[in-house]
Design an enzyme around this catalytic site. Structure first.
Site, PDB file in Angstrom:
ATOM      1  N   HIS A  72      37.696  46.022  43.240  1.00 18.66           N
ATOM      2  CA  HIS A  72      39.034  45.667  42.538  1.00 18.66           C
ATOM      3  C   HIS A  72      39.077  45.720  41.116  1.00 18.66           C
ATOM      4  O   HIS A  72      38.628  45.101  40.143  1.00 18.66           O
ATOM      5  CB  HIS A  72      39.253  44.185  42.950  1.00 18.66           C
ATOM      6  CG  HIS A  72      40.483  43.619  42.349  1.00 18.66           C
ATOM      7  ND1 HIS A  72      40.820  42.259  43.058  1.00 18.66           N
ATOM      8  CD2 HIS A  72      41.411  44.261  41.431  1.00 18.66           C
ATOM      9  CE1 HIS A  72      42.190  42.146  42.437  1.00 18.66           C
ATOM     10  NE2 HIS A  72      42.520  43.095  41.705  1.00 18.66           N
ATOM     11  N   ASN A 106      49.098  49.368  41.253  1.00 18.92           N
ATOM     12  CA  ASN A 106      50.261  48.799  40.240  1.00 18.92           C
ATOM     13  C   ASN A 106      50.287  49.788  39.064  1.00 18.92           C
ATOM     14  O   ASN A 106      50.129  49.247  37.776  1.00 18.92           O
ATOM     15  CB  ASN A 106      49.923  47.401  40.302  1.00 18.92           C
ATOM     16  CG  ASN A 106      48.678  46.934  39.240  1.00 18.92           C
ATOM     17  OD1 ASN A 106      47.920  47.808  39.395  1.00 18.92           O
ATOM     18  ND2 ASN A 106      48.763  45.841  38.512  1.00 18.92           N
ATOM     19  N   HIS A 223      40.241  38.117  44.622  1.00 20.81           N
ATOM     20  CA  HIS A 223      40.054  36.989  43.849  1.00 20.81           C
ATOM     21  C   HIS A 223      40.280  35.558  44.433  1.00 20.81           C
ATOM     22  O   HIS A 223      41.237  35.208  43.862  1.00 20.81           O
ATOM     23  CB  HIS A 223      40.746  37.395  42.524  1.00 20.81           C
ATOM     24  CG  HIS A 223      42.037  37.910  42.412  1.00 20.81           C
ATOM     25  ND1 HIS A 223      43.100  37.349  43.301  1.00 20.81           N
ATOM     26  CD2 HIS A 223      42.656  38.690  42.047  1.00 20.81           C
ATOM     27  CE1 HIS A 223      44.211  37.930  43.302  1.00 20.81           C
ATOM     28  NE2 HIS A 223      44.234  38.846  42.414  1.00 20.81           N
ATOM     29  N   ASP A 300      38.260  42.857  38.903  1.00 21.05           N
ATOM     30  CA  ASP A 300      39.569  42.416  38.760  1.00 21.05           C
ATOM     31  C   ASP A 300      39.829  43.073  37.288  1.00 21.05           C
ATOM     32  O   ASP A 300      40.649  42.393  36.598  1.00 21.05           O
ATOM     33  CB  ASP A 300      40.267  41.262  38.820  1.00 21.05           C
ATOM     34  CG  ASP A 300      41.639  41.130  38.890  1.00 21.05           C
ATOM     35  OD1 ASP A 300      42.269  42.285  38.705  1.00 21.05           O
ATOM     36  OD2 ASP A 300      42.201  40.113  38.955  1.00 21.05           O
ATOM     37  N   HIS A 304      44.747  45.204  29.165  1.00 19.14           N
ATOM     38  CA  HIS A 304      45.871  45.264  28.387  1.00 19.14           C
ATOM     39  C   HIS A 304      45.817  45.117  26.911  1.00 19.14           C
ATOM     40  O   HIS A 304      44.791  45.128  26.440  1.00 19.14           O
ATOM     41  CB  HIS A 304      46.657  43.883  28.621  1.00 19.14           C
ATOM     42  CG  HIS A 304      46.979  43.393  30.114  1.00 19.14           C
ATOM     43  ND1 HIS A 304      47.999  44.158  30.705  1.00 19.14           N
ATOM     44  CD2 HIS A 304      46.379  42.727  31.081  1.00 19.14           C
ATOM     45  CE1 HIS A 304      48.075  43.587  32.026  1.00 19.14           C
ATOM     46  NE2 HIS A 304      47.149  42.676  32.220  1.00 19.14           N
ATOM     47  N   GLY A 315      45.406  38.840  32.816  1.00 20.54           N
ATOM     48  CA  GLY A 315      44.336  39.728  33.241  1.00 20.54           C
ATOM     49  C   GLY A 315      43.186  40.038  32.052  1.00 20.54           C
ATOM     50  O   GLY A 315      43.347  39.678  31.066  1.00 20.54           O
TER      51      GLY A 315
HETATM   52  O1  DOR Z   1      45.187  38.959  35.908  1.00 19.57           O
HETATM   53  C1  DOR Z   1      45.501  39.722  36.668  1.00 19.57           C
HETATM   54  N1  DOR Z   1      46.097  40.965  36.269  1.00 19.57           N
HETATM   55  N2  DOR Z   1      45.287  39.754  38.071  1.00 19.57           N
HETATM   56  C2  DOR Z   1      45.365  40.879  38.924  1.00 19.57           C
HETATM   57  O2  DOR Z   1      45.045  40.645  40.012  1.00 19.57           O
HETATM   58  C3  DOR Z   1      46.219  42.007  38.462  1.00 19.57           C
HETATM   59  C4  DOR Z   1      46.373  42.119  37.088  1.00 19.57           C
HETATM   60  C5  DOR Z   1      46.836  43.265  36.342  1.00 19.57           C
HETATM   61  O3  DOR Z   1      47.296  44.218  37.004  1.00 19.57           O
HETATM   62  O4  DOR Z   1      47.129  43.067  35.096  1.00 19.57           O
END
Ligand code: DOR
Length: 417
Positions: A72, A106, A223, A300, A304, A315
């Site tokens: 993941h 995504n 998760h 995970d 960002h 995230g």
């Molecule tokens: O905190 C998260 N951010 N959890 C996830 O499962 C996906 C994600 C993201 O894509 O930023």
């Protein structure tokens, strides 16, 4: 070209001994225990010594483990190069010891076609760093209405086959659409990773399990973060032994709590989906790994930009921190053995993903290898991450245990020795 890894403590999910590993053309062609090399295998060992083009010495105290397999991660390609690129994520993975990674859909556009998934795989292979497997989303554009090209996979004779399917953080609201996606997965025998983080986690997990049971497909719960969720998974595993249900936990849910989220900023730098939970939840997650209710540890990895985090994007960047924080906290505090950590990071994900050529240090397996020094420290400094996502909930400090190098498919892809 033969590489001889000479005199290492070889640790995987089922073994722990001192010996040598011989690698040729991306494959482990032999594993020789130290006692064997002194006896029956001595002539063979001498042959390897003579013919090796590269000899790396482990002095008997460096650890050699199978490369880690991340079920993941978010690589953000295509569409979000300000957060991450294929190259920055792959370098981060290699530094963290991850030699096989599954990345989520995504992205922009969403990975909902076989062609796009195959193109990403191809670009990643060209980097010659790690083995990357993009998931295919369940529905077109992850809009929850029409099935993506998962419906076409069963007629594929050749070409890209995903190891995992997933709608990422978007649960499919319509039961019928969800069920038909799960039925496709059942035909393909590919697990569906359910993120269950839109509503109440436990309720979403229970719903996914009910539909998964109906469809008869392998289901993987991403998760897991609460005791309530652990209880549901445990009960289901007991009651439906034939059901291929597996689950993962992240290092941050395993090691941190909502106090850390408050310290970091619940709506900014401490924000993650699902949120960090209580001490009680955290200890239930540790117990759940111990009794196999939870099968694997996955990062995970969710990079960002600074501005996105300030604006509340959930995230953490996790590929480069996972190993040191797990080793430092869990191995050094005797919560886990090195072998069990290798099980959660390599053998178990390999089994779930159907990758029977990796996950253990065995003759005939892919030469995906992590070499580490348990006596050295890893200094975590976010500004130095290869990942473009510099946000981590773990402290900037020295952690016990250091990855010296990562070998993927027989090539050294990161060397921090
Ligand atoms: O905190 C998260 N951010 N959890 C996830 O499962 C996906 C994600 C993201 O894509 O930023």
């Amino acid at each position: 070209m033969i590489t001889l890894l000479d005199g290492f403590r070889i640790v995987d999910a089922t073994s722990n001994f001192i010996g040598h590993v011989v690698v040729e053309n991306g494959v482990i062609i032999d594993v020789i225990g130290l006692d064997e090399s002194l006896e029956d295998k001595k002539p063979l060992f001498s042959k390897y010594l003579m013919s090796a083009t590269q000899i790396i010495r482990g002095r008997g105290d460096l650890y050699l483990m199978p490369g880690f397999i991340d079920m993941h991660a978010h690589f953000r390609y295509p569409g979000f190069s300000e957060k991450e690129t294929l190259e920055s994520a792959s370098l981060a993975a290699a530094r963290g010891g991850w030699t096989t990674v599954v990345c989520m859909a995504n992205t922009n556009p969403v990975i909902d076609t076989i062609e796009l998934a195959a193109d990403i795989k191809c670009r990643s292979d060209a980097l010659r760093l790690i083995d990357l497997y993009p998931v295919l989303s369940l529905t077109k554009g992850m809009m929850g209405k029409e099935l993506s090209e998962i419906a076409l996979l069963k007629n594929q004779k050749a070409g890209y086959m995903p190891l995992l399917l997933s709608e990422d953080g978007k649960d499919i609201a319509d039961d019928e659409v969800f069920l038909s996606a799960l039925r496709c997965a059942a035909e393909l025998d590919i697990p569906v990773s359910c993120h269950c983080d839109l509503q109440n986690e436990a309720a979403a997990i229970q719903r996914a399990i009910n539909l998964g049971l109906k469809a008869g497909c392998p289901l993987h719960i991403a998760h897991v973060s609460t005791k309530e969720s652990v209880d549901i998974i445990e009960k289901t595993k007991w009651e439906h032994r034939e059901f291929a249900l597996t689950a993962e936990v992240t290092p941050h849910h395993l090691l941190l709590t909502n106090d850390d989220a408050l310290r970091l900023g619940e709506n900014t730098f401490g924000k993650v989906a699902p949120p960090l939970s209580s001490k009680k939840d955290r200890s239930a997650l540790l117990d759940a790994l111990d009794d196999d209710t939870i099968d694997v540890i996955a990062t995970d990895h969710a990079p960002h930009t600074q501005a996105d985090k300030e604006g509340g994007a959930p995230g953490f960047s996790g590929l480069e921190t996972a190993f040191p924080v797990l080793w430092d906290t869990l191995i050094d505090n005797d919560e886990f053995t090195e072998q069990s950590l290798s099980h959660y990071l390599s053998a178990a994900p390999a089994r779930i993903l159907g990758l029977d050529d990796r996950g253990l240090i065995r003759k005939g397996m892919r030469a995906d290898i992590v070499v580490l020094d348990p006596e050295k420290k890893t200094t975590i400094k976010f500004a130095d991450f290869y990942s473009r996502g510099k946000n981590s909930p773990f402290l900037e400090r020295d952690y016990n245990g250091k990855i010296l190098f990562t070998m993927a498919n027989g090539r050294i892809v990161e060397n921090g020795w």
